[in-house]
Design a protein around this motif. Structure first.
Motif: not given
Ligand SMILES: [Zn+2]
Length: 222
Positions: A199, A152, A119-120, A123, A155
């Motif tokens: 989120y 988000e 996920h990170e 980005h 990601a």
């Molecule tokens: Zn994120």
């Protein structure tokens, strides 16, 4: 070198391949060969003030300024003790209440952690600027108020997409289902933050999409 930092190094080395592997036209995946993607894993030993308010982060990717990214890349920091505590204290209990035993059996430290890491990483994948009305603008400018939830969501889903590739390359060894369990439990946690959270918005939207598509099915007997 610990096993965890060796894994981080492999994930880092794969970033240009992940960018090239994105299922989008070439102009939306600029070459990232040579881009620095520093990643660090830490234990966070003390928090106070705003970092204790509402939502406790487990990772971040900074800076957000696309100009700095372009020149220097983005640094990811993952706080492993908070990752593992979130899973044992929040995510697994949520999974137990909502999902059947099979999904619960998929949940694992590495499944959640590796998806979170992806996920990170995700980005910093994809286009940094786009053309809007003949002008080159940042993706943030082009999407306006929708930027944060869509970023988000990008990601989240790119993270799941990328673990498939990393598994094919033998870099990620956790079962695919363990990543799904990690993401779904994170979505359950985030839905509680409501519409004021990026989120909360995007993970609720994704959840509804999965229900509409038949990927998540309500068991009326449960
Ligand atoms: Zn994120």
């Amino acid at each position: 070198m610990t096993a965890a930092s060796a894994l981080l190094d492999k994930f880092k080395a794969a970033v240009p391949e992940l960018q090239a592997n994105l299922p989008v036209p070439a102009e939306f995946r600029p070459d990232q060969t040579g881009t620095l993607t520093p990643m660090e894993m830490t234990d966070d030993i003390y928090r106070t003030g705003q970092s204790r308010a509402v939502m406790e982060g487990v990772a971040f990717s900074l800076p957000n300024d696309p100009k700095v990214w372009e020149a220097k890349g983005a640094k990811k920091v993952i706080m492993r003790n908070f990752v593992d505590t979130r899973r044992s204290e929040v995510l697994d209990p949520l999974l137990k209440v909502v999902f059947d035993d099979e999904v619960n059996s998929w949940s694992s430290d590495d499944g959640y952690f590796n998806w979170l890491l992806m996920h990170e990483v995700s980005h910093s994948l994809g286009p940094r600027t786009v053309i809007k009305d003949g002008q080159e603008v940042t993706v943030r400018q082009a999407l306006g108020e929708y930027y944060s939830p869509i970023e988000e969501g990008k990601a989240d889903i790119s993270g799941l997409y990328n673990v498939v590739y990393l598994r094919e390359q033998g870099i990620d060894e956790a079962p695919l289902e363990s990543h799904y369990a990690g993401y779904l439990s994170e979505a359950l946690r985030s839905a509680r933050f409501g519409p004021s959270s990026a989120y909360g918005v995007i993970r609720s939207a994704a959840w509804n999409f999965f229900v509409e598509q038949g990927a998540l099915i309500l068991d009326p007997g449960k």
